[in-house]
Write a protein that holds these residues in place. Structure first.
Motif, PDB file in Angstrom:
ATOM      1  N   PHE A 122       0.824  -1.207   0.000  1.00  0.00           N
ATOM      2  CA  PHE A 122       0.000   0.000   0.000  1.00  0.00           C
ATOM      3  C   PHE A 122       0.860   1.261   0.000  1.00  0.00           C
ATOM      4  N   ARG A 123       1.887   1.306   0.837  1.00  0.00           N
ATOM      5  CA  ARG A 123       2.744   2.489   0.905  1.00  0.00           C
ATOM      6  C   ARG A 123       4.205   2.167   0.564  1.00  0.00           C
ATOM      7  N   MET A 124       4.414   1.045  -0.137  1.00  0.00           N
ATOM      8  CA  MET A 124       5.754   0.628  -0.542  1.00  0.00           C
ATOM      9  C   MET A 124       5.853   0.568  -2.066  1.00  0.00           C
ATOM     10  N   LYS A 125       7.048   0.196  -2.559  1.00  0.00           N
ATOM     11  CA  LYS A 125       7.201  -0.037  -3.984  1.00  0.00           C
ATOM     12  C   LYS A 125       6.438  -1.302  -4.366  1.00  0.00           C
ATOM     13  N   GLN A 126       5.577  -1.198  -5.366  1.00  0.00           N
ATOM     14  CA  GLN A 126       4.624  -2.254  -5.657  1.00  0.00           C
ATOM     15  C   GLN A 126       5.269  -3.570  -6.078  1.00  0.00           C
ATOM     16  N   ARG A 127       6.120  -3.541  -7.074  1.00  0.00           N
ATOM     17  CA  ARG A 127       6.570  -4.785  -7.700  1.00  0.00           C
ATOM     18  C   ARG A 127       7.402  -5.669  -6.766  1.00  0.00           C
ATOM     19  N   PRO A 128       8.454  -5.162  -6.121  1.00  0.00           N
ATOM     20  CA  PRO A 128       9.234  -6.081  -5.265  1.00  0.00           C
ATOM     21  C   PRO A 128       8.459  -6.583  -4.054  1.00  0.00           C
ATOM     22  N   VAL A 129       7.611  -5.748  -3.484  1.00  0.00           N
ATOM     23  CA  VAL A 129       6.868  -6.159  -2.293  1.00  0.00           C
ATOM     24  C   VAL A 129       5.797  -7.185  -2.659  1.00  0.00           C
ATOM     25  N   ARG A 130       5.109  -6.971  -3.761  1.00  0.00           N
ATOM     26  CA  ARG A 130       4.098  -7.955  -4.188  1.00  0.00           C
ATOM     27  C   ARG A 130       4.752  -9.291  -4.550  1.00  0.00           C
ATOM     28  N   VAL A 377       3.256  -7.393 -11.131  1.00  0.00           N
ATOM     29  CA  VAL A 377       4.694  -7.452 -11.383  1.00  0.00           C
ATOM     30  C   VAL A 377       4.971  -7.626 -12.871  1.00  0.00           C
ATOM     31  N   ILE A 378       4.385  -8.644 -13.475  1.00  0.00           N
ATOM     32  CA  ILE A 378       4.636  -8.904 -14.898  1.00  0.00           C
ATOM     33  C   ILE A 378       3.933  -7.879 -15.785  1.00  0.00           C
ATOM     34  N   LYS A 379       2.637  -7.658 -15.528  1.00  0.00           N
ATOM     35  CA  LYS A 379       1.860  -6.733 -16.358  1.00  0.00           C
ATOM     36  C   LYS A 379       1.873  -5.289 -15.835  1.00  0.00           C
ATOM     37  N   LYS A 380       2.567  -5.054 -14.722  1.00  0.00           N
ATOM     38  CA  LYS A 380       2.725  -3.704 -14.155  1.00  0.00           C
ATOM     39  C   LYS A 380       1.396  -3.012 -13.915  1.00  0.00           C
TER      40      LYS A 380
END
Length: 531
Positions: A122-130, A377-380
């Protein structure tokens, strides 16, 4: 009249009756799943049943998700063999719901949409955290599935008189296939109704068995406990602490580690956390936990009676000599007090327990991969919702195959013990990051990744090099010894280590926390605005 068998003698069951009762249950639940599925392919419907369940319905389903083969087979067997120490599993599982109620349920429901990754990113960088959240979810789900499929193997061996490893492996494959069908046909809505049906039947069954057992002993618990102590090789020690965990300083430390994992693990289990999104608001999420706690409390009080009843009426020797070992205590007790008919009913309930839990795990793991990895992550974040659901369905098939393979490898292990490992991994990988995310303003992306990967790696490595895998009489891999970690459960080390990793990662990380995002998350989690 109580039916008795000679010690070590395997009582005759009726495979045709057992198979028929189980087939009837599968047919009924498949029909319910089919009718419950609306034919929609939207993400909200497939992942979270569009939030359409009430707190009471979801609470019963939560208990169905939680009351697994470990609860029904493993804990009853642990109590029958180890007495007081076996009941400690029940205490840990029950107390765990307080952590969920007070720290997780409402905040999680208000902050996320479909998966735990929604909250952590929610408040982090999306791709690495997900990606980290999906990795954690998949590993924990597979650990948990090992326990369920091992329980399936134990039941198959006892109920269908299938004693060969190949025969048990074939039927484990059938269980996995039915599980995948539940998920593919019904999505979260159909799976939830299976959980509700299963939880209702399971709790009703254990209550009736408990009442019947009490009747055998004049509705006097003291009489039952005295007879159990008389029949057990442990004697009066069966009713005292220490039979399993009091033999050495290492075993005492192992008990503390087990307790920590059980109490903190529930708040990190992905398939439990995902259930908070199947209700419309945070109030219903809280009601879900209250209803689940009540159902779990009733169930575990009954397992205490069933476990000691198995010792009193079946005997430790016969339980250990049965094809399923400790996991056979409850089915054997059913056979002794009610014959093949009651055994058929209890076997169907136990199979239903396994099917329902692995279905919940499968949909959680597939949703996490599709929503967090594929879509974000893949489809951003630009994935088509229809394609996302299609990926989730394909992932469910892959997870089903892995669970079947894992179940074949873990066949014969005590399922309560295997679930305790899953709880340790869940608490190590997820709990620290969830709490830091929701309550620590400075927490950042680096801290999230360090906490998740650090806790996950520590717990998995410690399990791999523990007596669980090698070096013990009941180890998964026989005949070799490469263990160096002395404890069976890694929780006492891996859980604090994950908190430490998250703390240090936050301090050394270059990424700064976003105060505005934290403020938004705080308001949203506490009030539900925007959820």
């Amino acid at each position: 009249m109580i039916t008795t068998f000679a010690a070590g003698e395997s009582p005759d069951s009726n495979p045709i009756l057992n198979t028929t009762v189980f087939a009837i249950f599968v047919a009924i639940t498949l029909f319910v799943v089919y009718r419950a599925s609306s034919g929609k392919s939207s993400r909200a419907d497939y992942y979270a049943a569009s939030g359409g369940f009430t707190g009471r319905q979801n609470g019963i389903a939560l208990s169905g998700d939680f009351l697994s083969a470990a609860s029904f087979l493993g804990i009853a067997g642990a109590i029958a063999i180890n007495g007081y120490d076996g009941f400690l599993y029940s205490i840990g599982f029950l107390v765990a719901w307080l952590v969920d109620l007070l720290l997780v349920a409402e905040l999680l429901r208000n902050t996320g949409r479909f998966t735990m990754g929604d909250v952590l990113s929610f408040r982090m960088k999306q791709r690495p955290v997900r990606a980290a959240a999906a990795t954690s979810t998949l590993v924990i789900s597979l650990f948990y599935m090992l326990a369920q499929m091992a329980g399936a193997g134990a039941l198959i061996a006892l109920l269908l008189n299938v004693h060969s490893r190949f025969g048990q492996s074939v039927v484990i494959g059938v269980v996995g296939l039915v599980m995948v069908v539940y998920v593919l046909v019904g999505g979260m809505k159909g799976t939830t109704w299976v959980q509700i049906i299963k939880a209702t039947i399971l709790i009703l069954s254990v209550v009736l068995m408990t009442v019947f057992l009490f009747g055998k002993f004049g509705f006097n618990l003291s009489n039952l406990l005295s007879q159990a102590a008389y029949q057990s090789p442990l004697g009066e020690k069966l009713l005292q602490p220490g039979a399993q965990y009091g033999k050495s300083d290492t075993s005492k430390l192992d008990f503390i580690s087990l307790g920590i994992a059980l109490i903190l693990g529930t708040a990190g289990l992905p398939h439990v956390l995902m259930r908070f999104y199947t209700v419309p608001n945070s109030r219903e999420a809280r009601r879900s936990v209250v209803w689940a706690t009540a159902c779990v409390f009733i169930f575990y009080m009954c397992t205490l009676v069933i476990g000691f009843g198995a010792t009193a009426l079946v005997g430790t020797a016969e339980i250990k000599a049965a094809p399923g070992g400790e996991n056979s205590a409850a089915p054997l007790l059913a056979l002794h007090i009610g014959g093949t008919v009651l055994l058929g009913i209890i076997s169907a309930v136990a199979f239903a327990t396994i099917l329902a839990v692995v279905a919940g795990l499968t949909i959680t793991a597939s949703a996490s991969f599709a929503h967090d990895v594929y879509a974000n992550v893949i489809k951003k974040g630009q994935a088509d919702p229809v394609d996302e659901v299609r990926v989730a369905r394909r992932t469910a098939i892959g997870i089903g195959i892995l669970s079947i393979i894992g179940g074949i490898l873990a066949n014969g292990q005590n399922v309560a013990f295997l679930v305790a490992l899953a709880f340790a991994v869940a608490a190590s990988a997820n709990l620290s990051t969830l709490l830091y995310t929701m309550f620590w303003k400075r927490f950042n992306t680096t801290g999230t990744l360090w906490g998740m990967y650090g806790g996950l790696s520590a717990s998995v490595v410690l399990v791999l090099f523990s007596p669980v895998v090698s070096g013990g009489a009941t180890s998964i891999i026989k005949g070799v010894d490469f263990h160096w970690f002395p404890l069976n459960n890694p929780g006492i080390v891996s859980i604090p280590f994950s908190f430490l990793c998250g703390f240090i990662g936050t301090l050394v990380g270059r990424a700064k926390a976003d105060p505005a995002k934290h403020a938004e998350m705080e308001v949203r989690s506490l009030t539900g605005i925007g959820s």
